[in-house]
Motif scaffolding. Structure first.
Motif, short mmCIF file in Angstrom:
data_model
loop_
_atom_site.label_atom_id
_atom_site.label_comp_id
_atom_site.label_asym_id
_atom_site.label_seq_id
_atom_site.Cartn_x
_atom_site.Cartn_y
_atom_site.Cartn_z
N GLU A 1 0.83 -1.21 0.00
CA GLU A 1 0.00 0.00 0.00
C GLU A 1 0.86 1.25 0.00
O GLU A 1 0.58 2.23 -0.69
N ASN A 2 1.94 1.24 0.80
CA ASN A 2 2.82 2.42 0.85
C ASN A 2 3.50 2.66 -0.49
O ASN A 2 3.51 3.78 -1.00
N LEU A 3 4.09 1.61 -1.04
CA LEU A 3 4.81 1.79 -2.30
C LEU A 3 3.86 2.15 -3.42
O LEU A 3 4.14 3.05 -4.23
N PHE A 4 2.74 1.45 -3.47
CA PHE A 4 1.81 1.69 -4.57
C PHE A 4 1.29 3.12 -4.54
O PHE A 4 1.26 3.82 -5.56
N TRP A 5 0.90 3.59 -3.35
CA TRP A 5 0.32 4.93 -3.29
C TRP A 5 1.36 6.03 -3.33
O TRP A 5 1.03 7.18 -3.61
N PHE A 6 2.63 5.68 -3.03
CA PHE A 6 3.66 6.69 -3.23
C PHE A 6 3.73 7.06 -4.71
O PHE A 6 4.03 8.20 -5.07
N PHE A 7 3.46 6.07 -5.56
CA PHE A 7 3.26 6.39 -6.98
C PHE A 7 1.84 6.87 -7.23
O PHE A 7 1.60 7.83 -7.95
N GLY A 8 0.89 6.19 -6.62
CA GLY A 8 -0.51 6.35 -6.99
C GLY A 8 -1.06 7.73 -6.76
O GLY A 8 -1.90 8.21 -7.52
N HIS A 9 -0.57 8.40 -5.70
CA HIS A 9 -1.15 9.73 -5.54
C HIS A 9 -0.53 10.78 -6.45
O HIS A 9 -1.28 11.56 -7.05
N VAL B 1 1.34 13.13 0.29
CA VAL B 1 -0.07 12.91 0.68
C VAL B 1 -0.48 11.44 0.63
O VAL B 1 -1.60 11.11 0.98
N TRP B 2 0.44 10.55 0.21
CA TRP B 2 0.01 9.21 -0.15
C TRP B 2 -0.63 8.43 0.99
O TRP B 2 -1.46 7.57 0.78
N GLN B 3 -0.26 8.79 2.23
CA GLN B 3 -0.77 7.98 3.34
C GLN B 3 -2.27 8.18 3.58
O GLN B 3 -2.86 7.42 4.34
N HIS B 4 -2.89 9.16 2.92
CA HIS B 4 -4.34 9.29 3.15
C HIS B 4 -5.09 8.10 2.56
O HIS B 4 -6.25 7.87 2.89
N HIS B 5 -4.43 7.35 1.68
CA HIS B 5 -5.07 6.13 1.16
C HIS B 5 -5.05 5.02 2.20
O HIS B 5 -5.69 3.98 2.01
N PRO C 1 -2.71 6.08 14.08
CA PRO C 1 -3.70 7.17 14.19
C PRO C 1 -3.06 8.54 14.38
O PRO C 1 -3.61 9.55 13.94
N ASP C 2 -1.88 8.57 15.00
CA ASP C 2 -1.22 9.87 15.21
C ASP C 2 -0.75 10.49 13.90
O ASP C 2 -0.46 11.69 13.85
N MET C 3 -0.63 9.69 12.88
CA MET C 3 -0.16 10.20 11.58
C MET C 3 -1.29 10.77 10.74
O MET C 3 -1.05 11.48 9.76
N ARG C 4 -2.52 10.42 11.11
CA ARG C 4 -3.65 10.84 10.26
C ARG C 4 -3.76 12.36 10.11
O ARG C 4 -3.93 12.85 8.99
N LEU D 1 -3.77 17.06 6.73
CA LEU D 1 -3.36 18.44 6.49
C LEU D 1 -2.67 18.58 5.13
O LEU D 1 -3.00 19.50 4.35
N THR D 2 -1.74 17.69 4.85
CA THR D 2 -1.03 17.82 3.55
C THR D 2 -2.01 17.66 2.40
O THR D 2 -1.90 18.33 1.38
N THR D 3 -2.98 16.75 2.56
CA THR D 3 -3.95 16.54 1.49
C THR D 3 -4.82 17.78 1.30
O THR D 3 -5.13 18.18 0.17
N GLU D 4 -5.19 18.38 2.42
CA GLU D 4 -6.00 19.59 2.29
C GLU D 4 -5.16 20.75 1.74
O GLU D 4 -5.65 21.59 0.99
N LEU D 5 -3.87 20.75 2.10
CA LEU D 5 -2.99 21.81 1.60
C LEU D 5 -2.90 21.81 0.08
O LEU D 5 -2.80 22.86 -0.54
N ILE D 6 -2.95 20.62 -0.49
CA ILE D 6 -2.75 20.56 -1.94
C ILE D 6 -3.91 21.20 -2.69
O ILE D 6 -3.78 21.55 -3.87
#
Lengths: 663, 220
Positions: free
Chosen positions: A347-355, A401-405, A413-416, A421-426
């Motif tokens: 999930e991490n690797l895929f979404w690092f590309f995916g987002h 932003v990839w971790q929002h996936h 939970p502490d990372m959410r 924030l980064t997702t909203e920033l974009i």
């Protein structure tokens, strides 16, 4: 990494002759060595034969390697043989097209000269060619084929969802169709602008004769048919049950069809990296004198920022697919928790590309519509630098932003809050670009041509897609809507409502440049109206369907949702009809009854319109000197964009005027 | 469509266009090599991320069982050979800049040999492992990383081979004009640009080799 770093410009060939053509297409006096008869030479027939032989060879090697492992021979399925078959098949395909001739020749110290394009017939579109304009058109046709195939699969999905109880497919076949549709669309969408328009237009827009690495450009295209065939072949191998995201551990455990997913996406990843690489190098180095960064068309900015994302994000996808391939073949344990791996790693690797991929899809759409707006508003782009800053900002932020996936699948939970924030920033730099578009429209005398209609449709659709995206970036909202049709509606609004509307607008706008022929405008308007209405009629109700709880990728649903689903399915068929209108228009206007287009039908100042349509080999009679920016509309004293056009010439006069001339 | 502009600037003459083409070609080689390093960095970063991610998770205590070790001798020899190849080429290139063409050719060929030795040792090492690819997280990362590194190394060596072959084929072309190291002809300038670009990439690969040697044998 066998990258062609040479520009292969010969010692004694004058610059005027150093324009792209088919490799080996040298003047008779310069030809040397043994040459095959043309029937056996590079081309699609030979490529098909080599691909088949390559597949058989790879399959044989795979079986040979696995012969000593009882766990493989007893399983009845040798994934190594399948993946190696695909890889050797792909090598055979590009070898048969003639891609490998030059790299092998180069090992002997020889350089093959770039010769002028000599063949002008339709046959050049079926060959490995170094002319960026031919590659652009090859890409355009290729991407339309991808789009139509994946679109038919979408109609199959909607056919199944007509009823919650009566089924056309079983659950297994349904998820295969969904996965095939999603993967094919995502593979296609990544290249749908950069491939056709980037390759065709970027050299024209920056005043260059060619791309920096024409061989890589051609290779990037010829990998896409291989990826298409491999992905389609998955259906014969039982498909893959994971959808386009390929989540582990299901992707490790899935049947042979998953191997096709790994190979096809891997081949496409290489194509994407090469395409992006070439664009970035070309824009940085091949700009004509006077083409400063401030004068660079916003389309080129958009394609270049997208290309940076393609070059940097896609290797991570390639790495992830490689690991998945190893897990499935030599049985490593990257994604197997009990053996020291982790399914979350995928999930991490895929979404690092995916987002970043999401922005690879969004930015070129913005680039196209922002390029068209000043032409049809007859005024400069409002705050162009802000739009460029927005594009750069989106590109940079997209890596964070990839971790929002993973909000719903075990993230700390502490990372959410950080990733929320980064997702909203974009949304801020995205908003910059959107507002620049609105500012350009403000108080403009709009020419409502077909491309402009698609641009307006883009803004409407992207607004809904973007706002629902900001909504989904919120953790509580995402937790509620995750995995439902709400998310599906959101990304279809951004990708199909955004990118595909921009793509269609771009086709109507630039096909006269690419082919010298005009599309039928009346049919084009009907095409837009039907697409806009039925697109919204298809996807707007899906927000409600998702909110009411219907999950994605499931072929059954609650009876109470049938009315909405039937509405959506019927709208989807009508949307398919709207796209058929485009195909009819394309075939009619380009092939059956072509109408010669004026040299500059939209009265654009753009450099690409300051040469003939279609452009000659080498693009320009001479390298232009850039005198002004491309968007100085409504300024009577503005210089023409380049010295190719006189200030008093009809083209310059037409381009500079802010009158309400209609096409 | 090619009216003479009213602007004071005269059009670019044909010979100047050749100069533009040359500077574009050299710039493309420079940018391309840096971008290639960027792309490869992200590919390697995927493996580095995987290494640390799985190491920190240590799922089921199976990140790295004690008995699983690739050969330190072979791994170190492969890394040393790679670093030596990169340093030798770097040195050869500096000699070329001083006009010592033969020194670069010898260094280039020796570098090619050392690079092949490094690739061969890494492949050989895969046949001598005392663990299966799926026996732990560490084993997976190791078995996955080595082929990627070897393929990129072989790609770099292909690049070097084409440069050496080209320089040998045209070795007499600039005789009396400063030879490859000093000639100002477009072909020589391009070849030197490509050599510089290759050198940059090769040094990058050797640094990656050292970094992952550190991961696999020191941190493990």
């Amino acid at each position: 990494m066998a990258v062609d770093m040479s520009n292969a410009v010969g010692l004694d060939v004058p610059a005027a002759e150093q324009v792209p053509g088919s490799p080996g297409e040298l003047p008779p006096g310069r030809r040397r060595g043994f040459r095959l008869p043309s029937a056996l030479g590079p081309g699609i027939p030979r490529a098909l034969v080599f691909a088949a032989l390559g597949y058989l060879f790879g399959h044989w090697i795979g079986n040979l390697i696995a012969a000593g492992y009882s766990q493989v021979t007893n399983s009845g399925s040798n994934n190594a043989a399948i993946i190696l078959g695909y890889l050797f098949g792909t090598v055979g395909w590009i070898g048969g097209m003639g891609v490998l001739t030059y790299p092998l020749t180069k090992m002997t110290g020889r350089e093959e000269l770039l010769a002028p394009q000599r063949s002008v017939g339709p046959g050049r579109y079926f060959r490995y060619t170094l002319d960026h304009k031919v590659v652009g058109i090859q890409y355009m046709v290729g991407m339309i084929v991808y789009f139509l195939t994946a679109g038919l699969l979408a109609l199959a999905i909607r056919t199944e969802l007509l009823s919650p109880t009566n089924h056309v497919f079983g659950p297994g076949v349904y998820i295969e169709v969904v996965g095939e549709h999603g993967t094919m669309m995502m593979m296609m969408m990544t290249s749908v602008i950069v491939g056709p328009f980037g390759n065709f237009l970027v050299p024209l827009m920056i005043g260059a004769r060619r791309m920096a690495f024409p061989r890589l450009e051609a290779l990037s295209f010829w990998l896409t048919p291989a990826a298409y065939i491999i992905l389609l072949s998955s259906l014969w191998l039982g498909g893959f049950p994971t959808g386009w995201t390929g989540y582990a551990p299901l992707s490790v455990q899935a049947g042979r069809g998953m191997d096709a997913y790994v190979a096809a996406f891997g081949v496409m990843a290489i194509s994407i990296i090469l395409a992006g690489f070439n664009i970035v190098v070309t824009v940085i180095n091949l700009r004509a004198p006077g083409m400063t960064w401030g004068r660079l068309p916003v389309f080129v900015w958009g394609v270049m920022t997208t290309s940076f994302l393609m070059v940097l994000a896609t290797p991570v996808l390639f790495g992830a697919l490689y690991m998945l391939g190893l897990d499935r073949t030599i049985q490593t344990s990257f994604f197997t928790d009990t053996l020291g791996g982790s399914s979350y790693l995928w999930e991490n690797l895929f979404w690092f590309f995916g987002h970043p991929e999401v922005y690879i899809l969004a930015l070129p759409g913005f680039a196209i519509v922002l390029e068209m707006l000043p032409v049809f508003c007859r005024k400069p782009i409002f705050a162009q630098k802000v739009a460029i800053a927005g594009m750069v900002g989106v590109s940079a932020l997209s890596f964070f932003v990839w971790q929002h996936h993973l909000f719903d699948s075990g993230i700390n939970p502490d990372m959410r809050p950080l990733f929320m924030l980064t997702t909203e920033l974009i949304s801020i730099p995205t908003g910059f670009i959107f507002l620049v578009g609105m500012g350009t429209l403000w108080k403009a005398r709009i020419r409502l041509t077909v491309p402009m209609m698609f641009a307006m449709g883009f803004f409407f659709n992207f607004l809904l897609g973007g706002i629902s995206g900001v909504f989904l970036s919120d953790v509580p909202a995402d937790t509620t809507a995750h995995g439902t049709f709400f998310v599906m509606a959101h990304f279809h609004y951004t990708i199909m409502g955004g990118l595909i509307f921009a793509f269609f607008g771009g086709l109507y706008y630039w096909l006269p440049k690419m082919t010298g022929r005009s599309m039928n405008h009346r049919l084009g308007k009907w095409n837009f109206i039907a697409m806009f209405v039925f697109f919204n009629s298809t996807f707007l109700p899906l927000f409600a369907v998702g909110e009411l709880g219907q999950p994605r990728r499931v072929f059954e649903y609650a009876k109470r949702l049938q009315t909405l689903n039937d509405w959506v399915s019927i709208s989807a068929f009508l949307l398919g009809f709207a796209i058929l209108l485009f195909v009819i228009n394309l075939v009619w206007s380009m092939i059956i009854k072509p109408v010669r287009s004026p040299e500059n039908p939209w009265h654009s100042r753009g450099l690409e319109w300051q040469t003939t349509s279609p452009p000659p080999p080498g693009n320009f009679d001479r390298i232009p000197i850039i005198l002004a920016g491309p968007y100085e509309y409504g300024k009577p004293d503005a210089l023409p964009m380049s010295d190719l056009v006189s200030r008093t010439s009809p083209v310059a006069a037409a381009a500079a005027t802010d009158s309400e001339r209609t096409i | 469509m090619t009216d003479v502009a009213e602007s004071a600037l005269p059009p670019i003459p044909a010979d100047a266009e050749e100069g533009l083409a040359l500077s574009a070609a050299i710039g493309s080689i420079w940018t391309g090599s840096r971008l290639l390093i960027g792309a490869c960095s992200f590919l390697y970063a995927a493996f580095a991320f995987t290494f640390f991610y799985l190491r920190s998770l240590n799922s089921y205590g199976r990140w790295h069982p004690k008995a699983q070790h690739p050969s330190l001798l072979i791994g170190t020899a492969a890394t040393v050979a790679l670093v030596a190849a990169a340093l030798l080429h770097y040195y050869g290139l500096s000699r070329l800049r001083h006009g010592l063409n033969l020194d670069w050719r010898v260094a280039g060929i020796a570098s090619l040999g050392l690079g092949l030795l490094s690739a061969g040792l890494q492949i050989y090492q895969l046949t001598r492992l005392n663990f299966f690819p799926g026996s732990s997280g560490y084993a997976s990362v190791f078995v996955g990383w080595v082929p990627v590194h070897v393929v990129l190394l072989l790609g770099a060596l292909y690049w070097l081979e084409t440069l050496v072959a080209r320089s040998l084929r045209v070795r007499n072309a600039w005789h009396g004009q400063g030879d490859l190291g000093g000639s100002v002809t477009p072909e020589a300038t391009r070849l030197r640009a490509s050599l510089d670009a290759f050198n940059y990439f090769f040094v990058f690969l050797s640094l990656v080799g050292v970094a992952f040697w550190f991961l696999f044998y020191v941190i493990d």
